[in-house]
Design a protein around this motif. Structure first.
Motif, PDB file in Angstrom:
ATOM      1  N   LEU A   1      -2.270  12.601  -5.909  1.00 43.47           N
ATOM      2  CA  LEU A   1      -1.676  11.119  -5.431  1.00 43.47           C
ATOM      3  C   LEU A   1      -0.413  10.973  -6.163  1.00 43.47           C
ATOM      4  O   LEU A   1      -0.449  11.150  -7.407  1.00 43.47           O
ATOM      5  CB  LEU A   1      -2.653  10.203  -5.676  1.00 43.47           C
ATOM      6  N   ALA A   2       0.674  10.499  -5.540  1.00 42.16           N
ATOM      7  CA  ALA A   2       1.907  10.002  -6.154  1.00 42.16           C
ATOM      8  C   ALA A   2       2.046   8.660  -5.661  1.00 42.16           C
ATOM      9  O   ALA A   2       1.962   8.430  -4.649  1.00 42.16           O
ATOM     10  CB  ALA A   2       2.979  10.885  -5.911  1.00 42.16           C
ATOM     11  N   VAL A   3       2.104   7.704  -6.723  1.00 38.80           N
ATOM     12  CA  VAL A   3       2.491   6.384  -6.353  1.00 38.80           C
ATOM     13  C   VAL A   3       3.329   5.521  -7.426  1.00 38.80           C
ATOM     14  O   VAL A   3       3.272   5.984  -8.473  1.00 38.80           O
ATOM     15  CB  VAL A   3       0.855   5.641  -5.973  1.00 38.80           C
ATOM     16  N   PRO A   4       4.004   4.637  -6.889  1.00 34.00           N
ATOM     17  CA  PRO A   4       4.638   3.856  -7.754  1.00 34.00           C
ATOM     18  C   PRO A   4       3.853   2.715  -8.367  1.00 34.00           C
ATOM     19  O   PRO A   4       2.945   2.004  -7.426  1.00 34.00           O
ATOM     20  CB  PRO A   4       5.941   3.182  -7.116  1.00 34.00           C
ATOM     21  N   VAL A   5       3.984   2.330  -9.587  1.00 30.18           N
ATOM     22  CA  VAL A   5       3.028   1.289 -10.104  1.00 30.18           C
ATOM     23  C   VAL A   5       3.771   0.213 -11.054  1.00 30.18           C
ATOM     24  O   VAL A   5       4.898   0.762 -11.759  1.00 30.18           O
ATOM     25  CB  VAL A   5       1.988   1.651 -11.022  1.00 30.18           C
ATOM     26  N   ASN A   6       3.470  -0.739 -11.279  1.00 31.61           N
ATOM     27  CA  ASN A   6       3.847  -1.582 -12.619  1.00 31.61           C
ATOM     28  C   ASN A   6       2.850  -1.747 -13.278  1.00 31.61           C
ATOM     29  O   ASN A   6       1.740  -1.280 -13.015  1.00 31.61           O
ATOM     30  CB  ASN A   6       4.543  -2.920 -11.998  1.00 31.61           C
ATOM     31  N   ALA A   7       2.847  -2.720 -14.213  1.00 28.04           N
ATOM     32  CA  ALA A   7       1.836  -2.876 -15.412  1.00 28.04           C
ATOM     33  C   ALA A   7       0.563  -3.554 -14.485  1.00 28.04           C
ATOM     34  O   ALA A   7      -0.631  -3.244 -14.981  1.00 28.04           O
ATOM     35  CB  ALA A   7       2.098  -3.971 -16.448  1.00 28.04           C
ATOM     36  N   ASP A   8       0.590  -4.503 -13.537  1.00 23.50           N
ATOM     37  CA  ASP A   8      -0.332  -5.146 -12.840  1.00 23.50           C
ATOM     38  C   ASP A   8      -1.209  -4.063 -12.129  1.00 23.50           C
ATOM     39  O   ASP A   8      -2.321  -4.323 -11.823  1.00 23.50           O
ATOM     40  CB  ASP A   8       0.165  -6.186 -11.981  1.00 23.50           C
ATOM     41  N   ASP A   9      -0.765  -3.023 -11.716  1.00 22.90           N
ATOM     42  CA  ASP A   9      -1.445  -2.232 -10.714  1.00 22.90           C
ATOM     43  C   ASP A   9      -2.327  -1.168 -11.555  1.00 22.90           C
ATOM     44  O   ASP A   9      -3.173  -0.361 -11.005  1.00 22.90           O
ATOM     45  CB  ASP A   9      -0.470  -1.038 -10.070  1.00 22.90           C
TER      46      ASP A   9
ATOM     47  N   LYS B   1      -3.036  15.470  -0.132  1.00 17.53           N
ATOM     48  CA  LYS B   1      -1.903  14.905  -1.038  1.00 17.53           C
ATOM     49  C   LYS B   1      -1.232  13.608  -0.277  1.00 17.53           C
ATOM     50  O   LYS B   1      -1.137  13.742   1.092  1.00 17.53           O
ATOM     51  CB  LYS B   1      -0.818  15.749  -1.259  1.00 17.53           C
ATOM     52  N   LEU B   2      -1.141  12.558  -1.172  1.00 12.01           N
ATOM     53  CA  LEU B   2      -0.388  11.179  -0.563  1.00 12.01           C
ATOM     54  C   LEU B   2       0.397  11.216  -1.591  1.00 12.01           C
ATOM     55  O   LEU B   2       0.312  11.019  -2.790  1.00 12.01           O
ATOM     56  CB  LEU B   2      -1.722  10.173  -0.622  1.00 12.01           C
ATOM     57  N   ASN B   3       1.745  10.896  -0.939  1.00  8.06           N
ATOM     58  CA  ASN B   3       2.950  10.379  -1.907  1.00  8.06           C
ATOM     59  C   ASN B   3       3.326   8.920  -1.270  1.00  8.06           C
ATOM     60  O   ASN B   3       3.801   9.232  -0.123  1.00  8.06           O
ATOM     61  CB  ASN B   3       3.894  11.522  -1.899  1.00  8.06           C
ATOM     62  N   ILE B   4       3.325   8.196  -2.059  1.00  8.71           N
ATOM     63  CA  ILE B   4       3.683   6.788  -1.473  1.00  8.71           C
ATOM     64  C   ILE B   4       5.097   6.380  -2.101  1.00  8.71           C
ATOM     65  O   ILE B   4       5.135   6.566  -3.465  1.00  8.71           O
ATOM     66  CB  ILE B   4       3.018   5.761  -1.865  1.00  8.71           C
ATOM     67  N   SER B   5       6.056   6.396  -1.449  1.00 11.70           N
ATOM     68  CA  SER B   5       7.660   5.999  -2.097  1.00 11.70           C
ATOM     69  C   SER B   5       7.676   4.817  -2.808  1.00 11.70           C
ATOM     70  O   SER B   5       6.986   3.987  -2.272  1.00 11.70           O
ATOM     71  CB  SER B   5       8.522   6.185  -0.884  1.00 11.70           C
TER      72      SER B   5
ATOM     73  N   ARG C   1       0.295  11.284 -10.139  1.00 13.69           N
ATOM     74  CA  ARG C   1       1.866  11.121 -10.532  1.00 13.69           C
ATOM     75  C   ARG C   1       2.162   9.588 -10.258  1.00 13.69           C
ATOM     76  O   ARG C   1       1.906   9.123  -9.363  1.00 13.69           O
ATOM     77  CB  ARG C   1       2.597  11.994  -9.756  1.00 13.69           C
ATOM     78  N   LEU C   2       2.564   8.962 -11.559  1.00 11.59           N
ATOM     79  CA  LEU C   2       2.884   7.636 -11.377  1.00 11.59           C
ATOM     80  C   LEU C   2       4.197   7.325 -11.786  1.00 11.59           C
ATOM     81  O   LEU C   2       4.872   7.875 -12.610  1.00 11.59           O
ATOM     82  CB  LEU C   2       2.021   6.854 -12.649  1.00 11.59           C
ATOM     83  N   THR C   3       5.080   6.626 -10.745  1.00 15.22           N
ATOM     84  CA  THR C   3       6.100   6.044 -11.139  1.00 15.22           C
ATOM     85  C   THR C   3       6.282   4.696 -11.481  1.00 15.22           C
ATOM     86  O   THR C   3       6.142   3.999 -10.441  1.00 15.22           O
ATOM     87  CB  THR C   3       7.281   6.265  -9.778  1.00 15.22           C
ATOM     88  N   GLU C   4       6.613   4.594 -12.611  1.00 14.48           N
ATOM     89  CA  GLU C   4       6.364   3.316 -13.185  1.00 14.48           C
ATOM     90  C   GLU C   4       7.743   2.520 -13.219  1.00 14.48           C
ATOM     91  O   GLU C   4       9.089   3.006 -13.526  1.00 14.48           O
ATOM     92  CB  GLU C   4       6.266   3.461 -14.917  1.00 14.48           C
ATOM     93  N   TYR C   5       7.542   1.071 -12.836  1.00 16.04           N
ATOM     94  CA  TYR C   5       8.849   0.082 -12.850  1.00 16.04           C
ATOM     95  C   TYR C   5       8.909  -0.445 -14.447  1.00 16.04           C
ATOM     96  O   TYR C   5       9.985  -0.394 -14.929  1.00 16.04           O
ATOM     97  CB  TYR C   5       8.401  -0.743 -11.971  1.00 16.04           C
TER      98      TYR C   5
END
Length: 506
Positions: free
Chosen positions: A432-440, A394-398, A470-474
């Motif tokens: 995988l948990a990672v923050p993303v915006n539209a370009d990602d 598991k990888l969780n990127i803040s 798991r995506l955290t969207e901006y």
């Protein structure tokens, strides 16, 4: 309205039923006194509340005033006349004393309250004392008598005092089970505290106790079950924290251990000396200095930490996942029974590698959390987890990380190994948990497809498919973004996985 039974003698009329209903006045004294006790236990001014209940009726007054147990909780929130009445009404029953510096309209003054309760220290069962600026001169007087019945003592100082406190003239405290000292300098006497079950030392605002004095108490408390030490301990000429302890301290009943100190000599000196084979929960936190390649220093750290691991590993199932958090400046190891939090100002990569290599068994999966904003793909590659033969599932990127996209691109393709074979980064990654915006979103989809469609070549390891994303969207809201997110969701579902989208700040 007619409530009669209509000539039916088998029915009871409603007025008669009301007369036969039990009243609270019919309750036995033991039950009524217990109800009253429950009704006042959460009030600061419980004595004032008790006196008000005496005004309900003569029977309640007789029950309240005739039950000594109801008057045994005495706090400075009550006015002085109520305190004196409680002392008289409690007779010779054990007392629970509470003094704090919180403001109450009719509270007793510190001098008056102390003068009222101090002569009865021999009856104290539990005492909680909080002294602030202006009342610290009362500290010695609070514990100047003898308290043979005392079971629990908590003292908190909101200011510094120059003179260490001697508890109850140094007399034995055979019933004392819990001692909590918060910024209180103490004359430590292990023989006085021999029967402790819980010892908590918070030494953040005071002149710190010495390591040798705390160890001297631990040598006498063979029944200790819970030990907490937060803050730095001072060093005396006899303390040699860098040398191997000549005598270990067995604590066979210890179940919980928490040592947090920024000074290496404090947490390392305590952890190397304590031997607790039955310990079930361990939390160590401290700072490290110098070069982590120093074999002498590493050997001392391993000695202080690893003694707890065999016991903890046997308690955990092999399927349990451990958690490694890469922060700044802290690196944290956490399992269900063990918590280790170390910090180093410049050697965080060395610290992370050392922690993974020495604390994580090859059969245990790792959940890796990245919260250091400066952490990037190059550092993740330098961590070199495959070479360490450890498995990250598991990888969780803040969201605090500055370059999450670079990490995603790093996960999208293999790198050539020394033998020419392709090596996939984190080949066992399934969550995988990672923050993303539209370009990602395009990078996310490409990474998922590349890992799922990887060909297993001779000598290489095909990466596992990510089944939980798991995506955290901006900021994702346009039609194109929605379509790309739908593609990701369809891909995850087609491979037996799931997608969860969490709004930023949600």
């Amino acid at each position: 309205m007619d409530f009669s039974s209509g000539g039916n003698p088998g029915r009871i009329q409603i007025p008669q039923l009301a007369r036969n209903r039990p009243s609270i006045h019919d309750l036995p004294i033991e039950l009524l006194s217990h109800i009253i006790s429950l009704s006042v236990q959460n009030y600061f001014a419980s004595i004032t509340r008790m006196q008000n209940l005496c005004l309900v009726c003569s029977r309640w007054r007789d029950v309240v005033e005739g039950t000594p147990e109801l008057w045994c909780r005495i706090t400075s929130a009550d006015p002085l006349p109520g305190v004196r009445k409680a002392i008289d009404s409690s007779r010779d029953y054990p007392l629970d004393i509470g003094y704090g510096n919180r403001a109450h309209p009719n509270r007793s003054g510190p001098e008056d309250f102390l003068s009222a309760v101090y002569p009865h220290a021999w009856r104290w069962r539990r005492a909680s004392i909080v002294l602030g600026l202006g009342s610290e001169n009362l500290l010695q007087r609070w514990t100047a008598g003898k308290a043979p019945r005392l079971e629990s003592l908590t003292i908190t100082l909101d200011t510094r005092v120059p003179t260490p406190l001697t508890l109850f003239e140094g007399a034995p405290l055979p019933c004392l089970r819990t001692l909590q000292l918060r910024s209180v300098p103490l004359v430590w006497d292990g023989q006085q505290l021999f029967n402790l079950r819980k010892l908590e030392i918070l030494a953040e605002k005071q002149i710190p106790p010495s390591l040798s004095s705390v160890l001297s108490v631990l040598r006498e408390t063979h029944r200790l079950e819970d030990f907490v030490c937060v803050g730095s301990l001072s060093q005396t000429p006899g303390d040699e924290s860098d040398a191997v302890p000549q005598h270990s301290i067995p604590l066979p009943a210890l179940k919980k251990l928490r040592i947090h100190s920024s000074a290496k000599s404090s947490w390392l000196g305590l952890s190397r000396a304590i031997r607790a084979p039955a310990c079930q929960h361990v939390s160590l936190a401290g700072g490290l200095l110098g070069d982590l390649q120093d074999p002498t220093e590493l050997a001392q750290i391993v000695e202080g930490v690893s003694q707890f691991l065999p016991r903890l590993r046997t308690r955990a199932e092999w399927e349990e996942r451990v958690h490694i958090t890469l922060g700044s400046p802290n690196v944290t190891f956490r399992s269900s029974t063990f918590h280790l939090d170390f910090s180093h100002s410049t050697r965080r990569m060395q610290l992370a590698k050392w922690m993974i290599l020495n604390l994580v068994d090859e059969l245990v999966e790792i959940a890796l959390y990245i919260i250091d904003p400066t952490w990037n793909a190059a550092q993740l590659e330098m961590l070199d987890l495959p070479t360490l033969r450890r498995t990250v599932s598991k990888l969780n990127i803040s969201p605090t990380v500055w370059q999450p996209r670079a990490i995603l691109e790093y996960l999208s393709s293999p790198t050539p190994g020394l033998d020419g074979q392709a090596l996939w980064p984190l080949p066992n990654l399934t969550e995988l948990a990672v923050p993303v915006n539209a370009d990602d979103l395009a990078v996310i989809l490409r990474m998922l497809r590349c890992r799922a469609q990887a060909i297993e070549l001779p000598g290489s390891v095909r990466p596992q498919t990510i089944i939980e994303l798991r995506l955290t969207e901006y900021a994702i809201g346009s039609l194109d973004d929605t379509e790309r997110m739908s593609e990701i969701d369809s891909f995850m579902r087609g491979n037996g996985g799931s997608l969860k989208i969490v709004p930023w700040g949600g």
